[in-house]
Design a protein around this motif. Structure first.
Motif, PDB file in Angstrom:
ATOM      1  N   THR A 120       0.691  -1.360   0.089  1.00 48.25           N
ATOM      2  CA  THR A 120      -0.120   0.136   0.015  1.00 48.25           C
ATOM      3  C   THR A 120       0.694   1.084  -0.431  1.00 48.25           C
ATOM      4  OG1 THR A 120      -0.195   0.393   2.330  1.00 48.25           O
ATOM      5  CG2 THR A 120      -1.331  -1.071   1.480  1.00 48.25           C
ATOM      6  N   VAL A 121      -0.018   2.313  -0.191  1.00 44.45           N
ATOM      7  CA  VAL A 121       0.974   4.165  -0.211  1.00 44.45           C
ATOM      8  C   VAL A 121       0.784   4.234   1.310  1.00 44.45           C
ATOM      9  CG1 VAL A 121       1.347   6.135  -1.218  1.00 44.45           C
ATOM     10  CG2 VAL A 121       1.716   3.875  -2.548  1.00 44.45           C
ATOM     11  N   ASN A 122      -1.092   4.796   0.873  1.00 43.78           N
ATOM     12  CA  ASN A 122      -1.197   5.071   2.391  1.00 43.78           C
ATOM     13  C   ASN A 122      -2.781   4.467   3.216  1.00 43.78           C
ATOM     14  OD1 ASN A 122      -0.260   8.132   1.701  1.00 43.78           O
ATOM     15  ND2 ASN A 122      -1.388   8.277   0.108  1.00 43.78           N
ATOM     16  N   GLY A 123      -2.729   3.755   3.113  1.00 51.45           N
ATOM     17  CA  GLY A 123      -3.778   2.275   3.762  1.00 51.45           C
ATOM     18  C   GLY A 123      -2.763   1.527   4.647  1.00 51.45           C
ATOM     19  N   ALA A 124      -4.105   1.751   5.295  1.00 50.69           N
ATOM     20  CA  ALA A 124      -3.350   0.319   6.408  1.00 50.69           C
ATOM     21  C   ALA A 124      -3.742  -1.088   5.923  1.00 50.69           C
ATOM     22  CB  ALA A 124      -4.483   0.228   7.693  1.00 50.69           C
ATOM     23  N   ILE A 125      -2.423  -2.317   6.691  1.00 49.08           N
ATOM     24  CA  ILE A 125      -2.470  -3.368   6.204  1.00 49.08           C
ATOM     25  C   ILE A 125      -3.057  -3.781   7.707  1.00 49.08           C
ATOM     26  CG2 ILE A 125      -0.926  -5.668   5.353  1.00 49.08           C
ATOM     27  CD1 ILE A 125       0.929  -3.541   3.648  1.00 49.08           C
ATOM     28  N   GLY A 126      -3.532  -5.396   7.505  1.00 49.48           N
ATOM     29  CA  GLY A 126      -4.095  -5.719   8.376  1.00 49.48           C
ATOM     30  C   GLY A 126      -4.468  -7.456   8.436  1.00 49.48           C
ATOM     31  N   LEU A 127      -3.525  -8.763   9.592  1.00 45.11           N
ATOM     32  CA  LEU A 127      -3.441  -9.535   8.669  1.00 45.11           C
ATOM     33  C   LEU A 127      -3.780 -10.511   9.929  1.00 45.11           C
ATOM     34  CD1 LEU A 127      -0.194  -9.998   7.268  1.00 45.11           C
ATOM     35  CD2 LEU A 127      -1.966  -9.570   6.372  1.00 45.11           C
ATOM     36  N   VAL A 128      -4.814 -11.790  10.550  1.00 44.51           N
ATOM     37  CA  VAL A 128      -5.225 -11.990  11.529  1.00 44.51           C
ATOM     38  C   VAL A 128      -4.996 -13.998  10.857  1.00 44.51           C
ATOM     39  CG1 VAL A 128      -6.367 -13.110  12.906  1.00 44.51           C
ATOM     40  CG2 VAL A 128      -7.256 -10.247  12.223  1.00 44.51           C
ATOM     41  N   ASP A 129      -4.148 -14.405  11.650  1.00 46.75           N
ATOM     42  CA  ASP A 129      -3.412 -16.096  11.179  1.00 46.75           C
ATOM     43  C   ASP A 129      -3.138 -16.325  10.110  1.00 46.75           C
ATOM     44  OD1 ASP A 129      -2.523 -18.353  12.129  1.00 46.75           O
ATOM     45  OD2 ASP A 129      -5.281 -18.762  11.714  1.00 46.75           O
ATOM     46  N   THR A 130      -2.764 -15.502   8.644  1.00 51.42           N
ATOM     47  CA  THR A 130      -2.531 -15.327   7.899  1.00 51.42           C
ATOM     48  C   THR A 130      -1.032 -15.701   7.284  1.00 51.42           C
ATOM     49  OG1 THR A 130      -4.605 -13.755   7.046  1.00 51.42           O
ATOM     50  CG2 THR A 130      -2.191 -13.829   5.733  1.00 51.42           C
ATOM     51  N   ASP A 131      -0.565 -16.433   6.108  1.00 52.81           N
ATOM     52  CA  ASP A 131       0.556 -16.417   6.151  1.00 52.81           C
ATOM     53  C   ASP A 131       0.718 -15.764   4.420  1.00 52.81           C
ATOM     54  OD1 ASP A 131       2.817 -18.648   5.627  1.00 52.81           O
ATOM     55  OD2 ASP A 131       2.246 -18.843   4.027  1.00 52.81           O
ATOM     56  N   VAL A 132       2.110 -15.265   4.575  1.00 54.46           N
ATOM     57  CA  VAL A 132       1.806 -14.456   3.110  1.00 54.46           C
ATOM     58  C   VAL A 132       3.241 -14.385   2.513  1.00 54.46           C
ATOM     59  CG1 VAL A 132       2.881 -12.175   2.957  1.00 54.46           C
ATOM     60  CG2 VAL A 132       0.646 -12.385   4.320  1.00 54.46           C
ATOM     61  N   SER A 133       3.223 -15.305   1.485  1.00 55.25           N
ATOM     62  CA  SER A 133       4.807 -16.215   1.211  1.00 55.25           C
ATOM     63  C   SER A 133       6.084 -15.007   0.943  1.00 55.25           C
ATOM     64  CB  SER A 133       4.607 -16.558  -0.279  1.00 55.25           C
ATOM     65  OG  SER A 133       3.902 -16.028  -1.252  1.00 55.25           O
ATOM     66  N   GLY A 134       4.821 -13.639   0.073  1.00 50.88           N
ATOM     67  CA  GLY A 134       6.187 -12.859   0.019  1.00 50.88           C
ATOM     68  C   GLY A 134       6.323 -11.220   0.893  1.00 50.88           C
ATOM     69  N   GLY A 135       6.837 -10.258   1.332  1.00 47.75           N
ATOM     70  CA  GLY A 135       6.944  -8.817   1.835  1.00 47.75           C
ATOM     71  C   GLY A 135       5.587  -7.954   2.431  1.00 47.75           C
ATOM     72  N   LEU A 136       5.792  -6.872   2.862  1.00 46.81           N
ATOM     73  CA  LEU A 136       4.422  -5.923   3.310  1.00 46.81           C
ATOM     74  C   LEU A 136       5.600  -4.685   3.288  1.00 46.81           C
ATOM     75  CD1 LEU A 136       2.786  -7.344   6.636  1.00 46.81           C
ATOM     76  CD2 LEU A 136       2.558  -7.979   4.280  1.00 46.81           C
ATOM     77  N   ALA A 137       4.794  -3.645   2.476  1.00 48.62           N
ATOM     78  CA  ALA A 137       5.810  -2.590   2.296  1.00 48.62           C
ATOM     79  C   ALA A 137       4.148  -1.576   1.850  1.00 48.62           C
ATOM     80  CB  ALA A 137       5.851  -2.912   1.051  1.00 48.62           C
ATOM     81  N   THR A 138       4.876  -0.465   2.849  1.00 51.91           N
ATOM     82  CA  THR A 138       3.861   0.745   2.675  1.00 51.91           C
ATOM     83  C   THR A 138       4.892   1.931   3.396  1.00 51.91           C
ATOM     84  OG1 THR A 138       1.951   1.514   3.847  1.00 51.91           O
ATOM     85  CG2 THR A 138       3.551   0.685   5.317  1.00 51.91           C
ATOM     86  N   VAL A 139       3.875   2.822   3.191  1.00 50.91           N
ATOM     87  CA  VAL A 139       4.888   4.213   3.120  1.00 50.91           C
ATOM     88  C   VAL A 139       3.951   4.939   4.575  1.00 50.91           C
ATOM     89  CG1 VAL A 139       5.392   6.700   1.781  1.00 50.91           C
ATOM     90  CG2 VAL A 139       5.368   4.605   0.664  1.00 50.91           C
ATOM     91  N   ASN A 140       2.594   5.094   4.366  1.00 58.46           N
ATOM     92  CA  ASN A 140       2.406   6.290   5.589  1.00 58.46           C
ATOM     93  C   ASN A 140       1.339   5.552   6.010  1.00 58.46           C
ATOM     94  OD1 ASN A 140       3.574   7.893   4.872  1.00 58.46           O
ATOM     95  ND2 ASN A 140       2.213   8.214   3.029  1.00 58.46           N
ATOM     96  N   GLY A 141       1.088   4.250   5.291  1.00 57.09           N
ATOM     97  CA  GLY A 141       0.242   3.258   6.759  1.00 57.09           C
ATOM     98  C   GLY A 141       0.417   2.553   7.739  1.00 57.09           C
ATOM     99  N   ASP A 142      -0.525   2.231   8.621  1.00 65.16           N
ATOM    100  CA  ASP A 142      -0.448   1.650   9.822  1.00 65.16           C
ATOM    101  C   ASP A 142      -0.501  -0.124   9.171  1.00 65.16           C
ATOM    102  OD1 ASP A 142      -0.254   3.367  11.170  1.00 65.16           O
ATOM    103  OD2 ASP A 142      -2.452   3.183  11.904  1.00 65.16           O
ATOM    104  N   VAL A 143       0.441  -1.033  10.093  1.00 64.81           N
ATOM    105  CA  VAL A 143       0.233  -2.502   9.748  1.00 64.81           C
ATOM    106  C   VAL A 143       0.705  -2.898  11.400  1.00 64.81           C
ATOM    107  CG1 VAL A 143       2.014  -4.219   8.864  1.00 64.81           C
ATOM    108  CG2 VAL A 143       2.066  -2.186   8.143  1.00 64.81           C
ATOM    109  N   THR A 144      -0.311  -3.924  11.018  1.00 65.16           N
ATOM    110  CA  THR A 144      -0.557  -5.146  12.711  1.00 65.16           C
ATOM    111  C   THR A 144      -0.189  -6.777  11.416  1.00 65.16           C
ATOM    112  OG1 THR A 144      -2.471  -3.389  12.878  1.00 65.16           O
ATOM    113  CG2 THR A 144      -2.252  -6.272  13.798  1.00 65.16           C
TER     114      THR A 144
END
Length: 222
Positions: A120-144
């Motif tokens: 994301t750029v300006n959006g939050a990222i939220g995961l619950v018991d989730t498997d991600v094979s890649g990575g997480l990337a953002t500029v301004n968003g919250d991440v959980t």
């Protein structure tokens, strides 16, 4: 006999039709797209409209410019992409590619699987018991990275620039690595953030931020 033959032919065509058209792409300019529960479709694309996929449906990639994307439980889909809109994925969904938005949040519920990056750029990222094979990337968003989640490709906060998309954010992003969550690879912060890491979580090397350890289900209030 002739009537029976016609009825048999009509029935055969009706039964064959879903298979024949199941994986067709759906493209629009103005208008939303809905794939009903249990249905199959190819790639989904619109410019001004939302995309909704019902439970246990299967689709290809889903892309819109001005609209949200919503997936119900047990959906299998390709990549998800929007510019101005949120992306919400219900429990036990499987995505065969990455997830991307500019001005909108991403939330993926329990049992989810993403075979790619979440950006994301300006959006939050939220995961619950989730498997991600890649990575997480953002500029301004919250991440959980919520309880039980596993991110295999690290976490990257890019440095905001004068050419970044406009944001009204008035505080530093808040990053939470929750109970029993795992983030493999480096966590790189090119901007100031507030980082909380649960005592049971595991991360790769952290650069550009200092982790605050916490117990319980939620970090301290800011």
């Amino acid at each position: 006999m002739r009537i029976r033959s016609r009825l048999a032919l009509s029935l055969a065509l009706a039964l064959a039709a879903p298979a024949a058209f199941a994986n067709q792409d759906i493209d629009k300019v103005n208008g939303s797209i809905t794939v009903e529960a249990g249905q199959q479709a190819g790639d989904l694309g619109t410019v001004n409209g939302s995309i909704k996929v019902g439970s246990q449906a299967r689709t290809g990639d889903a892309e819109t410019v001005n609209g949200s994307i919503t997936l119900a439980e047990n959906v299998q889909a390709g990549g998800l992409s929007t510019v101005n809109g949120s992306i919400r994925v219900a429990a036990r969904a499987r995505l065969d590619d990455g997830v991307e938005t500019v001005n909108g949040g991403v939330f993926i519920d329990r049992g989810g699987s993403v075979r790619g990056d979440i950006e994301t750029v300006n959006g939050a990222i939220g995961l619950v018991d989730t498997d991600v094979s890649g990575g997480l990337a953002t500029v301004n968003g919250d991440v959980t990275v919520g309880a039980g989640s596993h991110v295999k490709g690290g976490l990257h906060y890019a440095k905001p620039s004068s050419t970044s998309w406009f944001t009204t954010r008035q505080r530093d992003p808040r990053v939470i690595i929750g109970p029993n969550a795992v983030v493999d690879g480096p966590l790189v912060f090119e901007r100031k953030v507030t980082l909380y890491v649960h005592s049971t979580a595991k991360t790769g090397p952290i650069t550009g931020a200092t982790a605050v350890r916490f117990e319980g289900t939620t970090p301290p209030a800011q």
